[in-house]
Design a protein around this motif. Structure first.
Motif, PDB file in Angstrom:
ATOM      1  N   LEU A   4       0.822  -1.216   0.000  1.00 12.07           N
ATOM      2  CA  LEU A   4       0.000   0.000   0.000  1.00 12.07           C
ATOM      3  C   LEU A   4       0.856   1.267   0.000  1.00 12.07           C
ATOM      4  CD1 LEU A   4      -2.926  -0.962   2.346  1.00 12.07           C
ATOM      5  CD2 LEU A   4      -3.158   0.014   0.074  1.00 12.07           C
ATOM      6  N   LYS A   5       1.963   1.200   0.755  1.00 11.27           N
ATOM      7  CA  LYS A   5       2.875   2.351   0.801  1.00 11.27           C
ATOM      8  C   LYS A   5       3.362   2.664  -0.617  1.00 11.27           C
ATOM      9  CE  LYS A   5       5.551   0.943   4.381  1.00 11.27           C
ATOM     10  NZ  LYS A   5       6.777   0.862   5.149  1.00 11.27           N
ATOM     11  N   VAL A  27       0.511   4.195  -2.698  1.00 17.63           N
ATOM     12  CA  VAL A  27       0.236   5.602  -2.358  1.00 17.63           C
ATOM     13  C   VAL A  27       1.348   6.487  -2.931  1.00 17.63           C
ATOM     14  CG1 VAL A  27       0.100   7.260  -0.444  1.00 17.63           C
ATOM     15  CG2 VAL A  27      -1.161   5.134  -0.319  1.00 17.63           C
ATOM     16  N   LEU A  44      -7.811  -1.018   1.339  1.00 20.68           N
ATOM     17  CA  LEU A  44      -8.005  -0.487   2.692  1.00 20.68           C
ATOM     18  C   LEU A  44      -9.272  -1.054   3.319  1.00 20.68           C
ATOM     19  CD1 LEU A  44      -7.022   3.305   2.472  1.00 20.68           C
ATOM     20  CD2 LEU A  44      -5.815   1.496   3.644  1.00 20.68           C
ATOM     21  N   THR A 102      -9.434  -4.096   6.083  1.00 28.55           N
ATOM     22  CA  THR A 102      -9.798  -3.244   7.242  1.00 28.55           C
ATOM     23  C   THR A 102      -8.549  -2.599   7.891  1.00 28.55           C
ATOM     24  OG1 THR A 102      -9.823  -5.112   8.766  1.00 28.55           O
ATOM     25  CG2 THR A 102     -11.935  -4.462   7.852  1.00 28.55           C
ATOM     26  N   LEU A 103      -7.770  -1.965   7.043  1.00 29.15           N
ATOM     27  CA  LEU A 103      -6.559  -1.309   7.552  1.00 29.15           C
ATOM     28  C   LEU A 103      -6.865   0.097   8.060  1.00 29.15           C
ATOM     29  CD1 LEU A 103      -4.065  -2.409   4.778  1.00 29.15           C
ATOM     30  CD2 LEU A 103      -4.230  -3.325   7.067  1.00 29.15           C
ATOM     31  N   ILE A 104      -5.949   0.616   8.880  1.00 33.82           N
ATOM     32  CA  ILE A 104      -6.038   1.941   9.518  1.00 33.82           C
ATOM     33  C   ILE A 104      -7.496   2.361   9.789  1.00 33.82           C
ATOM     34  CG2 ILE A 104      -3.799   2.898   8.857  1.00 33.82           C
ATOM     35  CD1 ILE A 104      -5.249   4.258   6.469  1.00 33.82           C
ATOM     36  N   PRO A 105      -8.217   1.592  10.633  1.00 30.39           N
ATOM     37  CA  PRO A 105      -9.647   1.886  10.835  1.00 30.39           C
ATOM     38  C   PRO A 105      -9.925   3.314  11.268  1.00 30.39           C
ATOM     39  CG  PRO A 105      -8.805   0.397  12.522  1.00 30.39           C
ATOM     40  CD  PRO A 105      -7.753   0.495  11.481  1.00 30.39           C
ATOM     41  N   GLU A 106      -9.021   3.890  12.066  1.00 28.27           N
ATOM     42  CA  GLU A 106      -9.279   5.234  12.581  1.00 28.27           C
ATOM     43  C   GLU A 106      -9.077   6.309  11.516  1.00 28.27           C
ATOM     44  OE1 GLU A 106     -10.948   4.301  15.644  1.00 28.27           O
ATOM     45  OE2 GLU A 106     -10.259   6.368  15.861  1.00 28.27           O
ATOM     46  N   ASN A 107      -8.160   6.063  10.571  1.00 27.36           N
ATOM     47  CA  ASN A 107      -7.816   7.100   9.588  1.00 27.36           C
ATOM     48  C   ASN A 107      -8.303   6.762   8.186  1.00 27.36           C
ATOM     49  OD1 ASN A 107      -5.111   6.768  11.528  1.00 27.36           O
ATOM     50  ND2 ASN A 107      -5.938   8.819  11.344  1.00 27.36           N
ATOM     51  N   VAL A 125      -7.997   9.106   4.911  1.00 31.14           N
ATOM     52  CA  VAL A 125      -7.054   8.777   3.833  1.00 31.14           C
ATOM     53  C   VAL A 125      -7.789   8.682   2.501  1.00 31.14           C
ATOM     54  CG1 VAL A 125      -5.543   6.952   2.935  1.00 31.14           C
ATOM     55  CG2 VAL A 125      -5.313   7.696   5.302  1.00 31.14           C
ATOM     56  N   PHE A 169       2.046  13.596   5.619  1.00 31.59           N
ATOM     57  CA  PHE A 169       0.927  13.064   6.420  1.00 31.59           C
ATOM     58  C   PHE A 169       1.135  11.574   6.695  1.00 31.59           C
ATOM     59  CE2 PHE A 169      -3.178  10.898   6.636  1.00 31.59           C
ATOM     60  CZ  PHE A 169      -3.792  11.591   7.664  1.00 31.59           C
ATOM     61  N   PHE A 170       1.668  10.878   5.709  1.00 34.46           N
ATOM     62  CA  PHE A 170       1.895   9.441   5.871  1.00 34.46           C
ATOM     63  C   PHE A 170       3.185   9.136   6.628  1.00 34.46           C
ATOM     64  CE2 PHE A 170      -1.074   9.326   2.278  1.00 34.46           C
ATOM     65  CZ  PHE A 170      -1.957   8.360   2.733  1.00 34.46           C
ATOM     66  N   ARG A 183      -5.045  12.896  13.291  1.00 30.94           N
ATOM     67  CA  ARG A 183      -4.056  11.800  13.283  1.00 30.94           C
ATOM     68  C   ARG A 183      -3.130  11.835  14.474  1.00 30.94           C
ATOM     69  NH1 ARG A 183       0.827   9.924   9.666  1.00 30.94           N
ATOM     70  NH2 ARG A 183       1.279   8.687  11.462  1.00 30.94           N
ATOM     71  N   THR A 206     -12.857  -1.381  17.022  1.00 28.94           N
ATOM     72  CA  THR A 206     -12.373  -0.625  15.866  1.00 28.94           C
ATOM     73  C   THR A 206     -12.060  -1.540  14.679  1.00 28.94           C
ATOM     74  OG1 THR A 206     -10.111  -0.724  16.712  1.00 28.94           O
ATOM     75  CG2 THR A 206     -11.366   1.257  17.236  1.00 28.94           C
ATOM     76  N   ARG A 207     -12.448  -2.821  14.814  1.00 29.67           N
ATOM     77  CA  ARG A 207     -12.274  -3.810  13.726  1.00 29.67           C
ATOM     78  C   ARG A 207     -10.793  -4.112  13.425  1.00 29.67           C
ATOM     79  NH1 ARG A 207     -16.747  -4.201  14.708  1.00 29.67           N
ATOM     80  NH2 ARG A 207     -18.643  -3.781  13.540  1.00 29.67           N
ATOM     81  N   MET A 208      -9.928  -3.835  14.379  1.00 30.25           N
ATOM     82  CA  MET A 208      -8.516  -4.177  14.154  1.00 30.25           C
ATOM     83  C   MET A 208      -8.313  -5.676  14.358  1.00 30.25           C
ATOM     84  SD  MET A 208      -6.025  -1.210  15.426  1.00 30.25           S
ATOM     85  CE  MET A 208      -4.965  -1.048  14.025  1.00 30.25           C
ATOM     86  N   HIS A 213       5.798   5.149   8.875  1.00 29.59           N
ATOM     87  CA  HIS A 213       4.703   5.332   7.916  1.00 29.59           C
ATOM     88  C   HIS A 213       3.378   4.917   8.560  1.00 29.59           C
ATOM     89  CE1 HIS A 213       2.351   5.066   4.251  1.00 29.59           C
ATOM     90  NE2 HIS A 213       3.346   5.668   3.607  1.00 29.59           N
ATOM     91  N   LEU A 214       2.324   5.614   8.197  1.00 26.25           N
ATOM     92  CA  LEU A 214       1.003   5.337   8.771  1.00 26.25           C
ATOM     93  C   LEU A 214       0.630   3.858   8.641  1.00 26.25           C
ATOM     94  CD1 LEU A 214      -1.642   6.514  10.004  1.00 26.25           C
ATOM     95  CD2 LEU A 214      -2.428   6.885   7.692  1.00 26.25           C
ATOM     96  N   PHE A 215       0.928   3.257   7.490  1.00 25.26           N
ATOM     97  CA  PHE A 215       0.568   1.851   7.273  1.00 25.26           C
ATOM     98  C   PHE A 215       1.424   0.908   8.122  1.00 25.26           C
ATOM     99  CE2 PHE A 215      -0.848   3.445   2.936  1.00 25.26           C
ATOM    100  CZ  PHE A 215      -2.170   3.532   3.326  1.00 25.26           C
ATOM    101  N   ASP A 259       0.196   1.120  11.613  1.00 20.70           N
ATOM    102  CA  ASP A 259      -1.037   0.341  11.736  1.00 20.70           C
ATOM    103  C   ASP A 259      -0.715  -1.140  11.955  1.00 20.70           C
ATOM    104  OD1 ASP A 259      -4.038   0.107  11.305  1.00 20.70           O
ATOM    105  OD2 ASP A 259      -3.274  -1.269   9.782  1.00 20.70           O
ATOM    106  N   ARG A 299      -1.476  -3.194  15.422  1.00 19.00           N
ATOM    107  CA  ARG A 299      -2.284  -4.422  15.439  1.00 19.00           C
ATOM    108  C   ARG A 299      -1.562  -5.532  16.201  1.00 19.00           C
ATOM    109  NH1 ARG A 299      -6.391  -4.998  11.212  1.00 19.00           N
ATOM    110  NH2 ARG A 299      -6.453  -2.921  10.372  1.00 19.00           N
ATOM    111  N   PRO A 335      -6.075   3.594  18.038  1.00 17.10           N
ATOM    112  CA  PRO A 335      -5.492   2.293  18.361  1.00 17.10           C
ATOM    113  C   PRO A 335      -4.176   2.399  19.134  1.00 17.10           C
ATOM    114  CG  PRO A 335      -6.322   2.279  16.127  1.00 17.10           C
ATOM    115  CD  PRO A 335      -6.459   3.678  16.617  1.00 17.10           C
TER     116      PRO A 335
END
Lengths: 214, 345
Positions: free
Chosen positions: A11-12, A15, A69, A73-78, A82, A139-140, A212, B29-31, B154-156, B159, B163, B244
């Motif tokens: 994914l990185k 993006v 995504l 179900t990745l980064i559920p909060e953001n 995104v 941001f990432f 974030r 949060t479905r994590m 990185h955000l990913f 994440d 998890r 999270p």
């Protein structure tokens, strides 16, 4: 965990590729308008074709990222933020393509005396796209730098506003017919709209950045 | 076995409610899928109960060694009734505080003297529990924030790491919950338990207390499987919306506090170093979570702190044992005189 890291690496990369396309789209926009102003219509059409291809690829990538995504179900909060960032950024490259298409279809006759002003406005719009892309990358990956980049987007958008007013004033002070003046004003506004679009995304990004924070 | 039912019910209720403190945010949060969370929590709770549950249970025994199985049944039932009653009245309640009150009720009924030094150690642990959780949360939160911002992760990747972290601290939390809170569920049955030691694999002794704790652990696990899903959804989505990463900090702080108040190894290590030993006392899992959240709220400028809720928790330290003690006394009287059963020897 290795599977998760593999998905996140993929994914990185996607993006990054998406943002590369937007950034290149901005640069191509500048190159295309330069060709147009120089009367190099063949080169202009090649650049337009290239921007169209970039826009199509960016669309496909955005949809692929969105699907991944949600499926994983990745980064559920953001996730919502995104997705909104990607969609809004996609609008920027769409606007770039539409503006160039308008040039291609309507072929406005730009007086050589207006070339410098048009070039300056184009350059400022390009810069606003470039700094928007940097802000999104931050941001990432480099959270603390987002606001600095957003500030630059706002700066270039303001400069583009000023340059557009200057250009429009010069258009209407000229001896051109009213129909040509109106036509050129319309194109000045279209080029200026790209920086407005970049700023609108940056404004939203500022909010997502607050959200974030850990 | 019938007499164990009140303890098993208490265990079921504990599993249904307190597993949400450990895996609530991850599931909400479905994590993490509920089934994965429930399987991990159930297994780790049983392991914690069987392998690490003896310390807090001994402290309960020192407070009041309920020596008749009908007495144990009444004491556990009194705690269960108190928890149900106070939950229905929407009052802050902790199983740990209810069981202590019920044991003191048994002491009063049976005429056994209450060891006030043990009682004061227990009460001080209740007060210390949320404070320690807050301090841990402040420290870990600062560290995690520094690490995340400095490392430019990185955000990913963050994440993926979060998890994995939530799963690991969730397992640690479940182990600690089992080790610390099994005393609430089965501690009062330890003295009067009819279960004897069993030798397995030639040289490993499965003690009667461990068998009792295994049953209690299974009851907690059943509670997690059958009823904690909705509680987890509520905790994860409605009660406190946490990121999270923040949830990771809170669960880790909670787990550390519960582990500290359950670990004989840690206590022995501290006393070996000439430091004061930590009392091994069953403490409230929910209050540890509230303490940790409070710690993070303080770091972020102490905005939106619900002081009324904190007041409710503090008053619960007094009201819960009092109510449980009263109910225990009445139940013991009832069981002894109506059913003609010995509630103490």
């Amino acid at each position: 965990m290795p599977k998760l890291l593999k998905i996140s690496s993929m994914l990185k990369a996607q993006v990054d590729e998406f943002l590369d396309l937007v950034s290149e789209g901005g640069i191509l926009f500048g190159r295309a308008l330069h060709s147009y102003l120089q009367g190099e219509h063949e080169t202009f059409n090649e650049r337009l074709k290239s921007v169209t291809e970039h826009e199509r690829k960016a669309d496909e990538l955005r949809m692929e990222i969105e699907r991944e995504l949600y499926l994983k179900t990745l980064i559920p909060e953001n996730r919502g933020d995104v997705l909104a960032i990607l969609e809004n950024t996609d609008d920027v490259i769409d606007t770039v393509k539409e503006t160039l298409t308008k040039f291609s279809v309507e072929r406005p006759e730009i007086d050589s005396g207006l070339n410098n002003q048009f070039t300056e406005l184009t350059e400022l719009s390009m810069q606003s796209i470039e700094w928007l892309v940097r802000a999104i990358r931050a941001f990432f990956k480099d959270f603390g730098a987002v606001n600095d980049h957003i500030h630059k987007v706002a700066f270039y958008e303001h400069e583009a506003d000023v340059a557009a007013v200057k250009l429009k004033r010069k258009i209407f002070e000229s001896d051109l017919s009213l129909s040509r003046k109106t036509h050129l004003r319309y194109f000045a506004e279209n080029v200026e709209a790209i920086s407005d679009c970049a700023e609108a995304v940056a404004d939203r990004l500022a909010i997502y950045t607050i959200k974030r924070q850990i | 076995m019938f007499f164990l039912s009140s303890g098993l019910f208490l265990g079921w209720s504990l599993g249904a409610n307190d597993a949400a403190n450990v895996f609530g945010t991850a599931v909400g949060t479905r994590m993490l899928k509920f089934r994965t969370a429930a399987a991990l929590a159930g297994l780790c709770v049983i392991l914690g109960a069987v392998l690490g549950g003896s310390g807090p249970s001994e402290t309960l025994g020192a407070l009041g060694g309920v020596n008749a199985i009908a007495g144990s049944f009444s004491v556990a039932l009194a705690a269960a009734v108190t928890v149900t009653f106070m939950t229905r009245m929407k009052l802050a309640v902790s199983t740990s505080q209810a069981i202590i009150g019920a044991i003191v009720g048994w002491n009063l009924f049976s005429g056994y003297e209450t060891d006030y030094s043990v009682l004061s150690r227990i009460v001080s642990a209740w007060v210390l529990c949320p404070i320690l959780a807050a301090l841990f949360a402040i420290g870990i939160y600062g560290l995690v924030r520094l690490l995340v911002y400095r490392s430019k992760i990185h955000l990913f990747t963050l994440d993926a790491c979060t998890r994995a972290g939530l799963i690991i601290v969730g397992m640690l939390g479940s182990y600690s919950l089992g080790a610390n809170n099994i005393a609430n569920v089965m501690g009062v049955f330890a003295t009067a338990s009819p279960l004897g030691d069993v030798v397995i694999f030639g040289n490993w002794t499965f003690t009667g207390t461990q068998q009792l704790f295994l049953l209690g652990g299974i009851a907690i696990s059943v509670g997690i499987y059958t009823y904690s899903h909705r509680v987890m959804e509520t905790v994860g989505k409605e009660l406190f919306r946490l990121s999270p990463v923040t949830a990771f900090v809170i669960v880790l702080s909670h787990s550390m506090v519960l582990y500290i108040f359950a670990s004989e190894g840690l206590r022995d290590l501290l006393t070996g170093l000439g430091l004061p030993g930590i009392p091994l006392v069953p403490v409230s899992s929910s209050q540890a979570v509230v303490g940790a959240i409070l710690g993070i709220a303080l770091v972020n400028g102490a905005r939106n702190i619900n002081w009324k809720m904190l007041g409710g928790i503090a008053s619960g330290w007094v009201t819960t044992p009092l109510i449980a003690g009263g109910i225990s006394y009445i139940l013991l009287f009832f069981v002894q005189n109506v059913f003609d059963l010995n509630v103490f020897y």
